[in-house]
Motif scaffolding. Structure first.
Motif, short mmCIF file in Angstrom:
data_model
loop_
_atom_site.label_atom_id
_atom_site.label_comp_id
_atom_site.label_asym_id
_atom_site.label_seq_id
_atom_site.Cartn_x
_atom_site.Cartn_y
_atom_site.Cartn_z
N ALA A 89 0.78 -1.19 -0.02
CA ALA A 89 -0.01 -0.03 0.03
C ALA A 89 0.92 1.24 -0.09
O ALA A 89 2.11 1.32 0.34
N GLN A 90 0.35 2.40 -0.51
CA GLN A 90 0.97 3.56 -0.58
C GLN A 90 0.29 4.66 -0.07
O GLN A 90 -0.93 4.71 -0.21
N SER A 91 0.81 5.73 0.35
CA SER A 91 0.24 6.92 0.97
C SER A 91 1.02 8.15 0.54
O SER A 91 2.43 7.99 0.59
N VAL A 92 0.43 9.08 0.77
CA VAL A 92 1.21 10.50 0.50
C VAL A 92 0.53 11.76 1.62
O VAL A 92 -0.70 11.61 1.94
N THR A 93 1.60 12.22 2.14
CA THR A 93 1.24 13.19 3.15
C THR A 93 1.87 14.62 2.73
O THR A 93 3.00 14.72 2.44
N GLN A 94 0.76 15.53 2.50
CA GLN A 94 1.48 16.98 1.90
C GLN A 94 1.47 17.70 3.47
O GLN A 94 0.20 17.77 4.18
N LEU A 95 2.31 18.19 3.72
CA LEU A 95 2.74 18.70 4.95
C LEU A 95 2.05 20.18 5.31
O LEU A 95 1.93 20.36 6.48
N ASP A 96 1.61 20.67 4.21
CA ASP A 96 0.97 22.12 4.36
C ASP A 96 -0.51 22.10 3.52
O ASP A 96 -0.29 21.69 2.27
N SER A 97 -1.48 22.56 4.15
CA SER A 97 -2.66 22.75 3.27
C SER A 97 -2.57 24.13 2.48
O SER A 97 -3.31 24.02 1.79
N HIS A 98 -2.02 24.83 3.38
CA HIS A 98 -1.89 26.36 2.51
C HIS A 98 -0.42 26.90 2.75
O HIS A 98 0.00 26.93 3.70
#
Lengths: 115, 112
Positions: free
Chosen positions: A1-10
């Motif tokens: 399984a893979q996942s992605v985290t974008q650390l800043d929403s804005h």
């Protein structure tokens, strides 16, 4: 399984200053990584992609990203922001392997550019 | 070469109504998929197809059906619309072995 985290929403930057949009990924296999951009009320456009070749990837409109396996990161940068860069940016991972096409998207980072 | 096309661009449904979102591509791509985009959630995979006659579920398949009778077309059906299905829907396609998926312009659906 893979996942992605974008650390800043804005992220908000002034025109002419550098842009840094951060992305960490998790993947059981050697991943392919992408950045897509979406301008308001528009579809998605591919900015750049990493597919196990050079770790520093150059894309369109002056953007680039560096694949760092040790840090599981794929941050997007641009030396000087332009007003037209204001958009939402998505970091995306795709597991490698024959027949693997499914993309996993981060939740997005909205970039604002202040004149 | 039109790429990936989607119709309609906008649609308003009442709860319980059914409808089909159309997606077509003229690039002879084997792989096609449907995503929904909700604020703060990114894009989530609904269903996908690796070729005519073959479909499979993605992350959020409940309430949606798909079929793939031709290489070109991949319609998404809502059998009984619910307000939770209010979203923007994107169709994408890719050729075998390619790393890049091509996205359509999207369909904005509102269910009241």
């Amino acid at each position: 399984a893979q996942s992605v985290t974008q650390l800043d929403s804005h992220v908000s930057v002034s025109e002419g200053t550098p842009v840094l949009l951060r992305c960490n990924y998790s993947s059981s296999y050697s991943p392919s990584l992408f950045w897509y951009v979406q301008h308001p009320n528009k579809g998605l456009q591919l900015l750049l992609k990493y597919t196990s070749a050079a770790t520093l990837v150059k894309g369109i409109n002056g953007f680039e990203a560096e694949f760092k396996k040790s840090e599981t990161s794929f941050h997007l940068t641009k030396p000087s922001a332009h007003m037209s860069d204001a958009a939402e940016y998505f970091c995306v991972v795709r597991a490698s392997g024959a027949g693997s096409y499914q993309l996993t998207f981060g939740k997005g980072t909205k970039l604002s550019v202040i004149p | 070469n039109a790429g990936v096309t989607q119709t309609p661009k906008f649609q308003v449904l009442k709860t319980g109504q059914s409808m089909t979102l159309q997606c077509a591509q003229d690039m002879n791509h084997e792989y096609m998929s449907w995503y929904r985009q909700d604020p703060g959630m990114g894009l989530r995979l609904i269903h996908y197809s690796v070729g005519a006659g073959i479909t499979d579920q993605g992350e959020v398949p409940n309430g949606y059906n798909v079929s793939r009778s031709t290489t070109e077309d991949f319609p998404l059906r809502l059998l009984s619309a619910a307000p939770s299905q209010t979203s923007v829907y994107f169709c994408a396609s890719s050729r075998t072995g390619s790393h890049e998926q091509y996205f359509g312009p999207g369909t904005r659906l509102t269910v009241t």
